[in-house]
Design an enzyme around this catalytic site. Structure first.
Site, PDB file in Angstrom:
ATOM      1  N   GLY A 157      17.398  58.741  40.752  1.00 47.31           N
ATOM      2  CA  GLY A 157      15.961  58.820  40.990  1.00 47.31           C
ATOM      3  C   GLY A 157      15.723  58.640  42.471  1.00 47.31           C
ATOM      4  N   ILE A 159      15.768  55.913  44.399  1.00 50.36           N
ATOM      5  CA  ILE A 159      16.718  55.061  45.130  1.00 50.36           C
ATOM      6  C   ILE A 159      18.113  55.679  45.127  1.00 50.36           C
ATOM      7  CG2 ILE A 159      17.768  52.762  45.287  1.00 50.36           C
ATOM      8  CD1 ILE A 159      15.193  51.639  43.995  1.00 50.36           C
ATOM      9  N   THR A 238      21.797  47.029  42.187  1.00 60.19           N
ATOM     10  CA  THR A 238      20.525  46.652  42.813  1.00 60.19           C
ATOM     11  C   THR A 238      19.356  47.039  41.906  1.00 60.19           C
ATOM     12  OG1 THR A 238      20.407  48.764  43.978  1.00 60.19           O
ATOM     13  CG2 THR A 238      21.387  46.929  45.196  1.00 60.19           C
ATOM     14  N   SER A 239      19.645  47.324  40.613  1.00 54.36           N
ATOM     15  CA  SER A 239      18.562  47.783  39.722  1.00 54.36           C
ATOM     16  C   SER A 239      17.857  46.583  39.090  1.00 54.36           C
ATOM     17  CB  SER A 239      19.122  48.751  38.678  1.00 54.36           C
ATOM     18  OG  SER A 239      20.028  48.119  37.806  1.00 54.36           O
ATOM     19  N   ARG A 240      18.331  46.161  37.938  1.00 50.59           N
ATOM     20  CA  ARG A 240      17.853  44.936  37.294  1.00 50.59           C
ATOM     21  C   ARG A 240      19.085  44.252  36.690  1.00 50.59           C
ATOM     22  NH1 ARG A 240      13.855  45.234  39.808  1.00 50.59           N
ATOM     23  NH2 ARG A 240      11.696  45.473  39.105  1.00 50.59           N
ATOM     24  N   GLU A 269      17.713  35.439  36.379  1.00 49.72           N
ATOM     25  CA  GLU A 269      17.389  35.189  37.789  1.00 49.72           C
ATOM     26  C   GLU A 269      16.530  33.944  37.880  1.00 49.72           C
ATOM     27  OE1 GLU A 269      15.659  38.531  39.831  1.00 49.72           O
ATOM     28  OE2 GLU A 269      17.384  39.788  39.417  1.00 49.72           O
ATOM     29  N   HIS A 288      17.683  39.155  44.888  1.00 49.38           N
ATOM     30  CA  HIS A 288      16.734  40.222  44.527  1.00 49.38           C
ATOM     31  C   HIS A 288      15.851  40.591  45.731  1.00 49.38           C
ATOM     32  CE1 HIS A 288      14.299  42.034  40.968  1.00 49.38           C
ATOM     33  NE2 HIS A 288      14.134  42.760  42.066  1.00 49.38           N
ATOM     34  N   ALA A 290      16.494  43.683  47.665  1.00 48.07           N
ATOM     35  CA  ALA A 290      16.839  45.032  48.151  1.00 48.07           C
ATOM     36  C   ALA A 290      15.647  45.749  48.789  1.00 48.07           C
ATOM     37  CB  ALA A 290      17.424  45.875  47.033  1.00 48.07           C
TER      38      ALA A 290
HETATM   39  P1  NAP Z   1      13.380  56.232  39.464  1.00 46.65           P
HETATM   40  O1  NAP Z   1      13.012  57.088  40.612  1.00 46.65           O
HETATM   41  O2  NAP Z   1      12.463  56.192  38.275  1.00 46.65           O
HETATM   42  O3  NAP Z   1      14.827  56.720  38.959  1.00 46.65           O
HETATM   43  C1  NAP Z   1      15.457  56.197  37.841  1.00 46.65           C
HETATM   44  C2  NAP Z   1      16.665  57.037  37.505  1.00 46.65           C
HETATM   45  O4  NAP Z   1      17.280  56.468  36.349  1.00 46.65           O
HETATM   46  C3  NAP Z   1      16.361  58.490  37.164  1.00 46.65           C
HETATM   47  O5  NAP Z   1      17.379  59.303  37.693  1.00 46.65           O
HETATM   48  C4  NAP Z   1      16.427  58.521  35.646  1.00 46.65           C
HETATM   49  O6  NAP Z   1      16.872  59.725  35.114  1.00 46.65           O
HETATM   50  C5  NAP Z   1      17.498  57.483  35.392  1.00 46.65           C
HETATM   51  N1  NAP Z   1      17.393  56.933  34.038  1.00 46.65           N
HETATM   52  C6  NAP Z   1      16.334  56.312  33.488  1.00 46.65           C
HETATM   53  N2  NAP Z   1      16.621  55.934  32.239  1.00 46.65           N
HETATM   54  C7  NAP Z   1      17.878  56.335  32.005  1.00 46.65           C
HETATM   55  C8  NAP Z   1      18.731  56.277  30.888  1.00 46.65           C
HETATM   56  N3  NAP Z   1      18.329  55.701  29.755  1.00 46.65           N
HETATM   57  N4  NAP Z   1      19.970  56.794  30.976  1.00 46.65           N
HETATM   58  C9  NAP Z   1      20.364  57.392  32.128  1.00 46.65           C
HETATM   59  N5  NAP Z   1      19.601  57.500  33.218  1.00 46.65           N
HETATM   60  C10 NAP Z   1      18.370  56.985  33.151  1.00 46.65           C
HETATM   61  O7  NAP Z   1      13.593  54.740  39.886  1.00 46.65           O
HETATM   62  P2  NAP Z   1      14.060  54.172  41.307  1.00 46.65           P
HETATM   63  O8  NAP Z   1      12.895  54.083  42.225  1.00 46.65           O
HETATM   64  O9  NAP Z   1      15.247  54.920  41.768  1.00 46.65           O
HETATM   65  O10 NAP Z   1      14.420  52.670  40.910  1.00 46.65           O
HETATM   66  C11 NAP Z   1      15.437  52.388  39.974  1.00 46.65           C
HETATM   67  C12 NAP Z   1      15.341  50.935  39.560  1.00 46.65           C
HETATM   68  O11 NAP Z   1      15.685  50.108  40.663  1.00 46.65           O
HETATM   69  C13 NAP Z   1      13.908  50.458  39.214  1.00 46.65           C
HETATM   70  O12 NAP Z   1      13.578  50.766  37.881  1.00 46.65           O
HETATM   71  C14 NAP Z   1      13.985  48.977  39.439  1.00 46.65           C
HETATM   72  O13 NAP Z   1      14.340  48.313  38.256  1.00 46.65           O
HETATM   73  C15 NAP Z   1      15.115  48.830  40.454  1.00 46.65           C
HETATM   74  N6  NAP Z   1      14.615  48.312  41.741  1.00 46.65           N
HETATM   75  C16 NAP Z   1      15.175  47.177  42.244  1.00 46.65           C
HETATM   76  C17 NAP Z   1      14.740  46.670  43.459  1.00 46.65           C
HETATM   77  C18 NAP Z   1      15.348  45.447  44.083  1.00 46.65           C
HETATM   78  O14 NAP Z   1      14.704  44.808  44.920  1.00 46.65           O
HETATM   79  N7  NAP Z   1      16.580  45.102  43.757  1.00 46.65           N
HETATM   80  C19 NAP Z   1      13.705  47.314  44.152  1.00 46.65           C
HETATM   81  C20 NAP Z   1      13.170  48.467  43.603  1.00 46.65           C
HETATM   82  C21 NAP Z   1      13.623  48.961  42.395  1.00 46.65           C
HETATM   83  P3  NAP Z   1      15.930  60.973  34.873  1.00 46.65           P
HETATM   84  O15 NAP Z   1      15.785  61.602  36.214  1.00 46.65           O
HETATM   85  O16 NAP Z   1      16.675  61.783  33.908  1.00 46.65           O
HETATM   86  O17 NAP Z   1      14.625  60.461  34.331  1.00 46.65           O
END
Ligand code: NAP
Length: 328
Positions: A157, A159, A238-240, A269, A288, A290
């Site tokens: 997605g 990130i 860095t996800s959850r 956490e 947490h 990132a």
């Molecule tokens: P995003 O743009 O919504 O991208 C999520 C990706 O995960 C997409 O490629 C999606 O695939 C894929 N996905 C979702 N459900 C799935 C599943 N069941 N099986 C396989 N792939 C799946 O989200 P993002 O902005 O990259 O952020 C990702 C996550 O990072 C967030 O949800 C959050 O929990 C975490 N995060 C952490 C921090 C931190 O400070 N550590 C900060 C921000 C975010 P599709 O394209 O097919 O839908």
């Protein structure tokens, strides 16, 4: 100035609170650094029109059950695993999050973790701090290269793609596992779609997790997945915290099934200070952070506030997860 009552669950972004105060008569702020207790959340949900929350404030169906006049919740996050969006929608509450403004900071941080893990930056720094650097001898800190290695991204997605963009500059081979194929990104960054998760895990030197936490992704990386990873490979999350099974990870590291891990998120956490993961020399754990550059944190706060302000003023929210409530 509008008469609606707004509740903010943390003083993390003062500029966002000021912005809410410029728009609403009554803005109450929970003064503690920890989430408000559940009974208080239930009380505030019952008496407020809008709320601005953090990613560790739990808004489950029990909380939404108490809604009387709440119309909008703005979370200062992109992840929404703490919010029951279905329950919110049933109660007609719009949920706003903050996509599009934090992925570059998260990707910077992810690359930082990969580099630190590979080249033992934090481990060697701890040795300097503890006075163990007595002679010029690099051999206790021999690292693994990043250039020329294979990066396996789980989730492509915002990130994941931003990490891929950076990894091309490090001359990495990049594979990704995702539900949907992203051919434009494949061409742009030279990525290889790997729809077989085990193939990605067994051929990557660095595996970085970027899927949201949900019913399908809880413990996405567990014993079976760690089992197929290469013994000299690293896991970065860095996800959850919930996407990686902590018991399985602990065992895999203790048994030498993988070479190390970097976790910006843990389950639970904060992680307990006596958790063996905290004390492993080949593990880096950060609290947490990132997304948390100063500029990005502020932009996230302002966007969360704008979600609340815009909805209550009848204007388009910057990012709404359940737009069906708007016209209902
Ligand atoms: P995003 O743009 O919504 O991208 C999520 C990706 O995960 C997409 O490629 C999606 O695939 C894929 N996905 C979702 N459900 C799935 C599943 N069941 N099986 C396989 N792939 C799946 O989200 P993002 O902005 O990259 O952020 C990702 C996550 O990072 C967030 O949800 C959050 O929990 C975490 N995060 C952490 C921090 C931190 O400070 N550590 C900060 C921000 C975010 P599709 O394209 O097919 O839908």
């Amino acid at each position: 100035m509008s008469a609606e009552k707004i509740y903010v669950t943390r003083i993390i972004v003062p500029d966002a609170i000021d912005k809410l105060r410029e728009n609403f008569d009554e803005v109450e702020v929970w003064p503690e650094p920890t989430p408000p207790p559940k009974d208080l959340m239930i009380q505030k949900v019952a008496e407020c029109d809008g709320m601005m929350i953090e990613s560790n404030d739990i808004m489950d169906s029990e909380v939404f059950q108490a809604v009387k006049k709440l119309k909008v919740v703005g979370t200062r996050a992109i992840g929404i695993d703490n919010i029951d969006v279905v329950a919110a929608t049933k109660k007609g509450v719009a949920i706003g999050n903050t996509p599009g403004i934090l992925h570059e900071s998260c990707a910077d941080f992810t690359m930082g973790l990969i580099l630190s893990l590979a080249r033992q930056v934090t481990r060697s720094n701890r040795k300097v701090i503890s006075g163990e650097w007595k002679i010029f001898d690099q051999t206790p800190y021999l690292g693994t290269d990043v250039h020329g290695k294979t990066l396996g991204l789980i989730g492509l997605g915002l990130i994941g793609t931003a990490v891929a963009k950076r990894a091309t500059g490090f001359d990495m081979d990049i594979k990704y596992y995702s539900r949907t194929r992203k051919e434009a990104d494949e061409k742009k960054y030279g990525l290889q779609w790997t729809p077989d998760l085990n193939e990605l895990l067994s051929t990557s030197d660095y595996v970085s997790v970027h899927v949201p936490l949900g019913p399908e992704t809880i413990n996405f990386i567990g014993t079976d997945q760690l089992q197929v990873m290469k013994k000299d490979s690293f896991l970065i999350n860095t996800s959850r915290g919930g996407t990686v099974d902590p018991d399985a990870l602990r065992d895999a590291l203790l048994e030498g099934k993988i070479a190390g891990a970097a976790l910006d998120v843990t389950s639970p956490e904060p992680i307990a200070p006596n958790d063996p993961l905290v004390h492993m020399e080949n593990v880096i754990i950060t609290p947490h952070i990132a997304s948390a550059s100063a500029a990005t944190l502020r932009r996230m706060g302002l966007m969360a506030a704008d979600n609340v302000i815009n909805f209550l003023k009848g204007e388009e929210m910057p990012a709404c997860l359940n737009p069906e409530v708007i016209n209902s």
